[in-house]
Write a protein that holds these residues in place. Structure first.
Motif, short mmCIF file in Angstrom:
data_model
loop_
_atom_site.label_atom_id
_atom_site.label_comp_id
_atom_site.label_asym_id
_atom_site.label_seq_id
_atom_site.Cartn_x
_atom_site.Cartn_y
_atom_site.Cartn_z
N PHE A 173 0.72 -0.87 0.37
CA PHE A 173 0.05 0.23 -0.14
C PHE A 173 1.23 1.26 -0.17
O PHE A 173 1.89 1.35 1.00
CB PHE A 173 -0.84 0.24 1.13
CG PHE A 173 -2.02 -0.89 1.39
CD1 PHE A 173 -3.31 -0.96 0.92
CD2 PHE A 173 -2.02 -2.24 2.21
CE1 PHE A 173 -4.15 -1.59 0.39
CE2 PHE A 173 -2.41 -3.51 1.64
CZ PHE A 173 -4.13 -2.89 1.22
N GLY A 174 0.71 2.08 -0.67
CA GLY A 174 1.15 3.53 -1.36
C GLY A 174 1.05 3.85 -0.11
O GLY A 174 0.13 4.02 1.16
N GLY A 175 1.86 5.59 -0.20
CA GLY A 175 1.81 6.89 1.08
C GLY A 175 0.08 6.94 1.18
O GLY A 175 -0.61 7.51 2.35
N SER A 176 -0.80 7.72 0.20
CA SER A 176 -1.76 8.25 -0.05
C SER A 176 -2.70 6.85 0.61
O SER A 176 -3.84 7.40 0.70
CB SER A 176 -2.15 8.06 -1.71
OG SER A 176 -1.91 7.34 -2.08
N SER A 177 -2.53 5.62 0.20
CA SER A 177 -2.97 4.78 1.08
C SER A 177 -3.37 5.05 2.84
O SER A 177 -3.67 4.09 3.62
CB SER A 177 -2.93 3.82 -0.09
OG SER A 177 -2.89 3.90 -0.98
N LEU A 178 -2.69 4.83 3.33
CA LEU A 178 -1.89 5.05 4.50
C LEU A 178 -1.71 6.58 5.28
O LEU A 178 -0.46 6.32 6.42
CB LEU A 178 -0.73 3.90 5.11
CG LEU A 178 -0.91 2.52 4.06
CD1 LEU A 178 0.49 1.80 4.22
CD2 LEU A 178 -2.19 1.45 5.36
N ALA A 179 -2.46 7.32 4.62
CA ALA A 179 -1.92 8.88 5.46
C ALA A 179 -2.76 9.11 6.39
O ALA A 179 -2.08 9.89 7.37
CB ALA A 179 -2.95 9.76 3.76
N ASP A 180 -3.75 8.30 6.72
CA ASP A 180 -4.16 8.72 8.04
C ASP A 180 -5.36 7.42 8.51
O ASP A 180 -5.11 6.59 7.78
CB ASP A 180 -5.53 10.06 7.91
CG ASP A 180 -6.22 10.20 6.29
OD1 ASP A 180 -6.83 8.56 6.58
OD2 ASP A 180 -6.53 11.42 6.53
N SER A 181 -6.30 7.99 9.38
CA SER A 181 -7.02 6.37 9.69
C SER A 181 -7.43 5.82 9.44
O SER A 181 -8.23 4.94 8.88
CB SER A 181 -7.06 6.77 11.38
OG SER A 181 -8.07 7.71 11.55
N ALA A 182 -8.84 6.97 8.28
CA ALA A 182 -9.59 6.73 7.68
C ALA A 182 -9.09 5.51 6.13
O ALA A 182 -9.79 4.53 6.29
CB ALA A 182 -10.22 7.73 6.59
N GLN A 183 -8.31 6.32 5.94
CA GLN A 183 -7.32 5.64 4.89
C GLN A 183 -6.82 4.33 5.54
O GLN A 183 -6.99 2.74 4.39
CB GLN A 183 -5.72 5.90 4.17
CG GLN A 183 -6.49 7.38 3.37
CD GLN A 183 -7.63 7.16 1.70
OE1 GLN A 183 -8.44 7.23 2.02
NE2 GLN A 183 -6.58 6.39 1.06
N VAL B 41 0.11 -13.79 -6.26
CA VAL B 41 0.19 -12.76 -6.80
C VAL B 41 0.78 -11.63 -6.45
O VAL B 41 0.81 -11.73 -5.38
CB VAL B 41 -1.22 -12.67 -6.76
CG1 VAL B 41 -2.16 -10.68 -8.04
CG2 VAL B 41 -2.12 -12.93 -8.06
N TYR B 42 0.89 -10.10 -6.72
CA TYR B 42 1.50 -9.06 -5.83
C TYR B 42 0.65 -8.18 -6.21
O TYR B 42 0.67 -7.49 -7.67
CB TYR B 42 3.06 -8.66 -6.29
CG TYR B 42 3.88 -7.91 -5.93
CD1 TYR B 42 3.19 -7.48 -4.92
CD2 TYR B 42 4.19 -6.49 -6.43
CE1 TYR B 42 3.35 -5.45 -4.60
CE2 TYR B 42 5.36 -5.72 -5.95
CZ TYR B 42 4.71 -4.97 -4.90
OH TYR B 42 5.07 -3.98 -4.36
N GLU B 43 -0.29 -7.23 -5.50
CA GLU B 43 -1.27 -6.75 -5.01
C GLU B 43 -0.20 -5.75 -4.99
O GLU B 43 -0.21 -5.00 -3.83
CB GLU B 43 -2.50 -7.14 -4.71
CG GLU B 43 -3.13 -8.06 -5.18
CD GLU B 43 -4.05 -8.14 -4.30
OE1 GLU B 43 -5.53 -9.16 -4.91
OE2 GLU B 43 -4.69 -7.34 -2.94
N ASN B 44 -0.68 -4.35 -5.93
CA ASN B 44 0.28 -2.72 -6.01
C ASN B 44 -1.02 -2.03 -5.29
O ASN B 44 -1.46 -1.38 -6.63
CB ASN B 44 1.25 -2.77 -6.42
CG ASN B 44 2.10 -1.07 -5.74
OD1 ASN B 44 1.61 -0.67 -5.99
ND2 ASN B 44 3.04 -1.34 -6.11
N TRP B 45 -1.70 -0.87 -3.95
CA TRP B 45 -2.21 -1.10 -4.45
C TRP B 45 -1.73 0.77 -4.17
O TRP B 45 -1.10 1.20 -3.09
CB TRP B 45 -3.62 -0.81 -2.83
CG TRP B 45 -4.02 -2.36 -2.98
CD1 TRP B 45 -3.65 -3.59 -3.10
CD2 TRP B 45 -5.14 -2.41 -3.11
NE1 TRP B 45 -4.53 -4.95 -3.59
CE2 TRP B 45 -5.31 -4.15 -3.23
CE3 TRP B 45 -6.49 -1.78 -3.52
CZ2 TRP B 45 -6.41 -4.63 -3.25
CZ3 TRP B 45 -7.66 -2.62 -3.64
CH2 TRP B 45 -7.95 -4.43 -3.61
#
Length: 440
Positions: A7-17, A202-206
């Motif tokens: 998971f990229g940085g935008s996917s983990l930017a805050d608690s909602a993500q 599979v390698y999933e890149n979110w």
């Protein structure tokens, strides 16, 4: 079925993500290994945590009080912890250790790596997965290069004993025991390394986009998506600026034939783009993708009977090698040889290179031209379609774009076109229109 999910940085930017990510992981029991990035921007003018860490460490190096800056970073993580309601979890001790190591000049790589490290600790707690520190399982050799085989052995053995784990992206350990990072965006590489080590299916890149687009959405409004793309096509497009996936992330999974699935954290129902070794699926369009970069220059070397002089090309390239300049492309004719290089890398060394070419190869003349943009038109469908090059050049002529360079490999997988920097966007639009818009 076993999946590695990054998971990229935008996917983990805050608690909602984070909660979205948690839902995605829990929705599929095969998503057993998670690779995380550092928190990205929460809104347009926000700061990425990695950039905040770099800035904070720079203050520490200058012996400026960095306490407030580090506390601001800590608050980013504390917000996530509070939002996830992890009441029995704290990063207080971790930040005390970071402060101590900053004062001890632990290095920029150490500073940058803490973004992924801390996010990984939170993610492991939130999911109930084991935490694996990449400093224990991902290695770089004495030359500073990634040690693929040692890493694959050690990491593979560790994962065999660990059914579910969070492994932070972006870093490993250098030969001297210090933290070392990959280049920016290197969490993609970590995900690929983990996928190879555990023999993933599979390698999933979110990330925050629903896969690859045929062209840059900053140039083409709402470009169509790519459903399936081969490793080779992706390599060409990534090199020429398509930035959804780090270009080096292909290599570890390519060895094992593991497909990569680019997915959107904010649209988890979307299929995204599949990156595969090979496929019998016919592409929707002749062209799979169009990508490019500005800022190149050409060095044109003229010499009569050059083609009959054994070693001439080697002598020319030696001049660039002596000045530590990498070559991008090298189209040639009977009496001419053109070397394409990055302008910013070449500019302050140009006369040294010219002198070296004269000394080594004795050419008749050398001409240098700047302000060149390169555009790659890539597609496996080009092999079976006659007239592809003609359609490209017809479209460019119709858009009043002058072609300054053409380079096509024998694989017929891609055509590289050089145009003026000023014509870059117009060229991409015209190529997109002739191959995609006219077929919609």
């Amino acid at each position: 079925m076993k999946k590695v999910v990054k998971f990229g940085g935008s996917s983990l930017a805050d608690s909602a993500q984070f909660k979205k990510v948690g839902d995605i992981i829990r929705a599929d029991a095969s998503r057993v290994y998670v690779v995380d990035s550092a928190p990205g921007k929460r809104f347009d003018k926000d700061k990425k945590v990695t950039d905040m860490l770099y800035s904070c460490y720079a203050m520490a190096k200058k012996e400026v009080d960095f306490g407030a800056a580090l506390e601001e970073i800590k608050e980013r993580y504390d917000e996530i912890i509070r939002g996830l309601e992890l009441r029995d979890f704290s990063l207080d001790q971790e930040f005390k250790t970071i402060a101590k190591n900053f004062k001890a000049r632990a290095g920029r790589d150490y500073a940058a790596s803490r973004g992924e490290y801390l996010n990984g600790l939170i993610m492991a707690k939130y999911l109930g997965y084991e935490f694996i520190d990449p400093a224990e399982v991902i290695f770089f050799d004495e030359s500073g290069h990634f040690d693929a085989e040692k890493t694959n052995k050690v990491l593979g053995e560790r994962l065999e004993k660990t059914p579910k784990a969070v492994i932070p992206g972006f870093y490993g350990v250098a030969y001297d025991g210090k933290i070392k990072t990959f280049s920016r965006g290197g969490s993609d590489i970590t995900g690929s390394i983990v996928a190879r080590a555990c023999h993933a299916d599979v390698y999933e890149n979110w990330t925050d986009v629903s896969g690859f687009m045929v062209a840059d959405p900053r140039i083409i409004k709402d470009p169509v998506g790519i459903q399936t793309i081969t490793y080779r096509e992706l390599r060409e497009l990534s090199y020429m600026g398509a930035s959804v996936l780090h270009e080096e992330a292909i290599f570890p999974v390519r060895r094992e034939g593991i497909p990569i699935n680019i997915r959107n954290t904010n649209e988890p129902e979307a299929e995204g783009t599949w990156i595969v070794e090979s496929t019998c699926q016919k592409p929707a369009y002749v062209v799979t993708g169009i990508a490019g970069k500005r800022g190149f220059c050409t060095v044109l070397i003229n010499k009569e009977m050059m083609n009959s002089e054994i070693g001439f090309c080697r002598k020319v390239l030696q001049a660039f090698e002596e000045n530590e300049i990498s070559i991008e492309h090298m189209p040639s004719g009977i009496d001419t040889m053109t070397v394409v290089v990055h302008e910013d890398e070449f500019l302050h060394k140009e006369q040294r290179v010219v002198s070296a070419i004269h000394r080594l190869a004795s050419p008749d003349a050398i001409e240098i031209e700047s302000d060149l943009a390169l555009i790659a038109v890539v597609g496996r469908g080009m092999r079976s379609m006659r007239g592809t090059a003609g359609r490209i050049f017809s479209a460019l002529a119709h858009a009043n774009v002058n072609v300054r360079m053409i380079d096509q490999g024998s694989s017929e997988l891609n055509i590289i076109i050089g145009v003026e920097n000023a014509d870059f966007e117009a060229a991409i639009r015209s190529i997109y229109d002739i191959f995609v818009t006219t077929q919609l």
